[in-house]
Design an enzyme around this catalytic site. Structure first.
Site, PDB file in Angstrom:
ATOM      1  N   ASP A  12      -6.743  -0.220   7.625  1.00  0.00           N
ATOM      2  CA  ASP A  12      -7.820   0.426   6.866  1.00  0.00           C
ATOM      3  C   ASP A  12      -8.618   1.441   7.688  1.00  0.00           C
ATOM      4  O   ASP A  12      -9.824   1.583   7.489  1.00  0.00           O
ATOM      5  CB  ASP A  12      -8.789  -0.622   6.275  1.00  0.00           C
ATOM      6  CG  ASP A  12      -8.047  -1.690   5.508  1.00  0.00           C
ATOM      7  OD1 ASP A  12      -7.133  -1.325   4.762  1.00  0.00           O
ATOM      8  OD2 ASP A  12      -8.385  -2.875   5.669  1.00  0.00           O
ATOM      9  N   LYS A  15      -5.687   5.979   7.464  1.00  0.00           N
ATOM     10  CA  LYS A  15      -4.454   6.655   7.877  1.00  0.00           C
ATOM     11  C   LYS A  15      -3.925   7.586   6.788  1.00  0.00           C
ATOM     12  O   LYS A  15      -3.461   8.676   7.072  1.00  0.00           O
ATOM     13  CB  LYS A  15      -3.364   5.617   8.208  1.00  0.00           C
ATOM     14  CG  LYS A  15      -3.703   4.772   9.421  1.00  0.00           C
ATOM     15  CD  LYS A  15      -2.656   3.716   9.672  1.00  0.00           C
ATOM     16  CE  LYS A  15      -2.635   2.609   8.639  1.00  0.00           C
ATOM     17  NZ  LYS A  15      -3.807   1.737   8.605  1.00  0.00           N
ATOM     18  N   GLY A  39      -2.565  -0.256   1.607  1.00  0.00           N
ATOM     19  CA  GLY A  39      -3.318   0.410   0.561  1.00  0.00           C
ATOM     20  C   GLY A  39      -3.732   1.763   1.094  1.00  0.00           C
ATOM     21  O   GLY A  39      -4.546   1.841   1.999  1.00  0.00           O
ATOM     22  N   HIS A  40      -3.102   2.802   0.614  1.00  0.00           N
ATOM     23  CA  HIS A  40      -3.416   4.139   1.100  1.00  0.00           C
ATOM     24  C   HIS A  40      -4.112   4.919  -0.001  1.00  0.00           C
ATOM     25  O   HIS A  40      -3.567   5.083  -1.086  1.00  0.00           O
ATOM     26  CB  HIS A  40      -2.139   4.877   1.510  1.00  0.00           C
ATOM     27  CG  HIS A  40      -1.504   4.298   2.727  1.00  0.00           C
ATOM     28  ND1 HIS A  40      -0.307   4.734   3.224  1.00  0.00           N
ATOM     29  CD2 HIS A  40      -1.907   3.320   3.550  1.00  0.00           C
ATOM     30  CE1 HIS A  40      -0.003   4.047   4.304  1.00  0.00           C
ATOM     31  NE2 HIS A  40      -0.966   3.181   4.519  1.00  0.00           N
ATOM     32  N   GLN A 227      -0.967  -0.744   8.058  1.00  0.00           N
ATOM     33  CA  GLN A 227      -1.714  -1.780   8.788  1.00  0.00           C
ATOM     34  C   GLN A 227      -2.192  -1.252  10.162  1.00  0.00           C
ATOM     35  O   GLN A 227      -2.377  -0.057  10.289  1.00  0.00           O
ATOM     36  CB  GLN A 227      -0.894  -3.071   8.942  1.00  0.00           C
ATOM     37  CG  GLN A 227      -0.691  -3.824   7.632  1.00  0.00           C
ATOM     38  CD  GLN A 227       0.497  -3.358   6.825  1.00  0.00           C
ATOM     39  OE1 GLN A 227       1.552  -3.095   7.366  1.00  0.00           O
ATOM     40  NE2 GLN A 227       0.338  -3.243   5.533  1.00  0.00           N
TER      41      GLN A 227
HETATM   42  P1  IMP Z   1       0.255  -9.812   4.861  1.00  0.00           P
HETATM   43  O1  IMP Z   1       0.616  -8.503   5.467  1.00  0.00           O
HETATM   44  O2  IMP Z   1       0.023  -9.757   3.395  1.00  0.00           O
HETATM   45  O3  IMP Z   1       1.226 -10.896   5.254  1.00  0.00           O
HETATM   46  O4  IMP Z   1      -1.146 -10.268   5.476  1.00  0.00           O
HETATM   47  C1  IMP Z   1      -1.268 -10.625   6.846  1.00  0.00           C
HETATM   48  C2  IMP Z   1      -2.592 -10.140   7.423  1.00  0.00           C
HETATM   49  O5  IMP Z   1      -2.575  -8.726   7.492  1.00  0.00           O
HETATM   50  C3  IMP Z   1      -3.818 -10.497   6.599  1.00  0.00           C
HETATM   51  O6  IMP Z   1      -4.905 -10.727   7.475  1.00  0.00           O
HETATM   52  C4  IMP Z   1      -4.072  -9.247   5.785  1.00  0.00           C
HETATM   53  O7  IMP Z   1      -5.403  -9.123   5.391  1.00  0.00           O
HETATM   54  C5  IMP Z   1      -3.682  -8.193   6.796  1.00  0.00           C
HETATM   55  N1  IMP Z   1      -3.261  -6.941   6.143  1.00  0.00           N
HETATM   56  C6  IMP Z   1      -2.082  -6.693   5.552  1.00  0.00           C
HETATM   57  N2  IMP Z   1      -2.033  -5.436   5.101  1.00  0.00           N
HETATM   58  C7  IMP Z   1      -3.201  -4.871   5.420  1.00  0.00           C
HETATM   59  C8  IMP Z   1      -3.740  -3.553   5.243  1.00  0.00           C
HETATM   60  O8  IMP Z   1      -3.103  -2.640   4.709  1.00  0.00           O
HETATM   61  N3  IMP Z   1      -4.984  -3.366   5.728  1.00  0.00           N
HETATM   62  C9  IMP Z   1      -5.690  -4.340   6.374  1.00  0.00           C
HETATM   63  N4  IMP Z   1      -5.229  -5.561   6.566  1.00  0.00           N
HETATM   64  C10 IMP Z   1      -3.991  -5.828   6.099  1.00  0.00           C
END
Ligand code: IMP
Length: 454
Positions: A12, A15, A39-40, A227
């Site tokens: 977040d 990017k 989430g972009h 991420q």
């Molecule tokens: P997962 O990717 O859904 O398995 O989540 C694993 C961890 O990564 C969690 O703490 C999520 O909140 C974090 N996470 C996954 N995608 C994002 C993102 O795009 N932005 C921020 N945190 C993320």
């Protein structure tokens, strides 16, 4: 040449906006890891596009590639493509045949495991998109790849092998009643159709050769990391991580190009001027907390820190793009950024959201940590030790709120002096030049000092 965009913090960092800013010069924009957990947000001419799988560059008419390191939910992919088409765009998206496919049972299992972990306060706070379970199957050599979707016989064979295992896991290990997410026949029907559409629209590619050919032909390629570094499965704060490698090395393994290709280009670290986190895990510079996510924070607190966190959260719109959850908020963390700079080999930085902090009397930065009486300048390797770190803060005078669009138009010198001091400190500490400063959500609201494609 290539430009790789990497989140330097916990995701977040903005990017998508930076990819969009420099995407003009790129011919191809490639995602190399993750799936629809990202989430972009891209704002184009006042219109907002929220994308979770389609590479942001697609909004600008670039070729978007989902590399082999991605996990692809075809339902999300086609929903996003159809939505963009309805809004008058014509996204050209290619998907690596080696990329793995997310099935509904992955999502269900993601939720089941989080629920089970929550009984002992060990949940990660995943996005529930089935990311972890899909990567598990990839590494366990039982995953279904995009290439299998376009081969119905192979698809059925693989589902017949894997689905009973998933069913047993849900029912016998976790004791959960399951539904048609675990039904081979209906999964086969639905996913065979996705395969047909992928074939009809000629969307599948062998990503490595496809990209190598484009580079040979002189195309500019941008790798779009999702991420961030601190939730990288290897270099983040395990187990509070996503299950892929958002770090720059992932751009090589996740596309089929050599590390020299990635390292021979620019690697730009995207930094949010403060810090946010979604989900659980340590965050030494956190202000206040979010019940359910901040470890040991069981009741909404009060006081200055809490007020500051709320202020920044509201000003910065710090709510999850995918889940809508309020994000945890804290000050910039330099040990984290030093770690990130080393892991990724940043050649430049883009610092976003500088406008969000405007109007505060002072702005703090976690300069180093104290751990057992020792001063640390980077992040310890274990999450438990990281959780024990106490930040040593440096305080900067705040900067005034100004007409940020005018600042973006005029250039770096128009940024308030105190903000420039803050930016200079970050750049000096990391020994990396600043390429861009984000001062608002629109593409035009960026101060560009250096275009990495030039
Ligand atoms: P997962 O990717 O859904 O398995 O989540 C694993 C961890 O990564 C969690 O703490 C999520 O909140 C974090 N996470 C996954 N995608 C994002 C993102 O795009 N932005 C921020 N945190 C993320």
């Amino acid at each position: 040449m290539t430009v790789t965009i990497v989140g330097s913090q916990l995701g977040d960092e903005g990017k998508g906006g930076i990819v969009d800013l420099w995407g003009d010069a790129a011919d191809v924009v490639v995602r190399y890891q993750g799936g629809d957990n990202a989430g972009h947000t891209v704002v184009e001419g006042g219109t907002e596009y929220k994308l979770s799988l389609v590479p942001s560059g697609a909004v600008r008419g670039k070729v978007g590639v989902l590399g082999n390191g991605c996990v692809v939910n075809p339902a999300t992919l086609f929903e996003e493509i159809d939505d963009l088409r309805e809004r008058g765009l014509d996204p050209d998206v290619r998907v690596a045949r080696r990329a793995h496919v997310i099935f509904p049972y992955h999502r269900v299992l993601d939720g089941i495991e989080e629920e089970a972990k929550s009984e002992s306060d060990q949940e990660v706070g995943t996005t529930g998109r089935g990311i972890g379970p899909t990567y598990e199957d990839k590494v366990g050599r039982r995953g279904v790849r995009v290439g299998d979707l376009v081969d119905p016989e192979r698809l059925r064979e693989k589902l017949e092998y894997v689905v009973p295992q998933k069913r047993a896991l849900a029912e016998d290990v976790f004791g959960v009643d399951i539904g048609e997410e675990f039904d081979v026949a209906s999964l086969y029907e639905e996913y065979r159709r996705y395969g047909e559409r992928l074939r009809e629209e000629r969307m599948t590619v062998d990503a490595g050769p496809f990209l190598a050919d484009r580079l040979d032909a002189g195309d500019e390629v941008m790798f779009e990391g999702a991420q961030g570094t601190l939730i990288d499965v290897d270099h983040g704060n395990y187990p509070y991580v996503t299950s892929s490698n958002p770090t720059a090395g992932g751009a090589a393994t996740g596309t089929g190009l050599g590390p020299g290709v990635v390292g021979g280009g620019e690697v730009v670290g995207i930094v949010k001027a403060y810090l946010t986190r979604v989900g659980s895990g340590p965050m030494p510079t956190e202000l206040g907390g979010v019940v359910g996510d901040t470890p040991g924070y069981d009741e909404q607190g009060e006081g200055d820190d809490e007020e500051l966190a709320t202020y920044v959260r509201e000003e910065g719109g710090e709510y999850g793009t995918v889940t809508g959850r309020p994000r945890r908020v804290g000050w910039l963390d330099l040990p984290m950024l030093r770690h990130s700079t080393r892991v990724n080999g940043f050649t430049g930085l883009a610092v976003n959201h500088v406008d969000v902090l405007a109007g505060l009397d002072e702005v703090q930065v976690g300069h180093s940590y104290d751990l057992d009486g020792e001063e640390l300048f980077t992040v310890p390797a274990t999450t438990e030790r990281w959780g024990d770190c106490e930040p040593n803060f440096r305080t900067f005078d705040g900067w005034e709120d100004v007409d940020w669009s005018a600042v973006a138009e005029t250039g770096y010198d128009a940024i308030p002096e105190n903000a420039r001091e803050y930016l200079g400190y970050v750049s000096d500490q990391l020994d990396v030049p600043i390429y861009a400063v984000g001062v608002g959500p629109n593409r035009e609201e960026s101060v560009v000092l250096e275009d990495p494609f030039e």
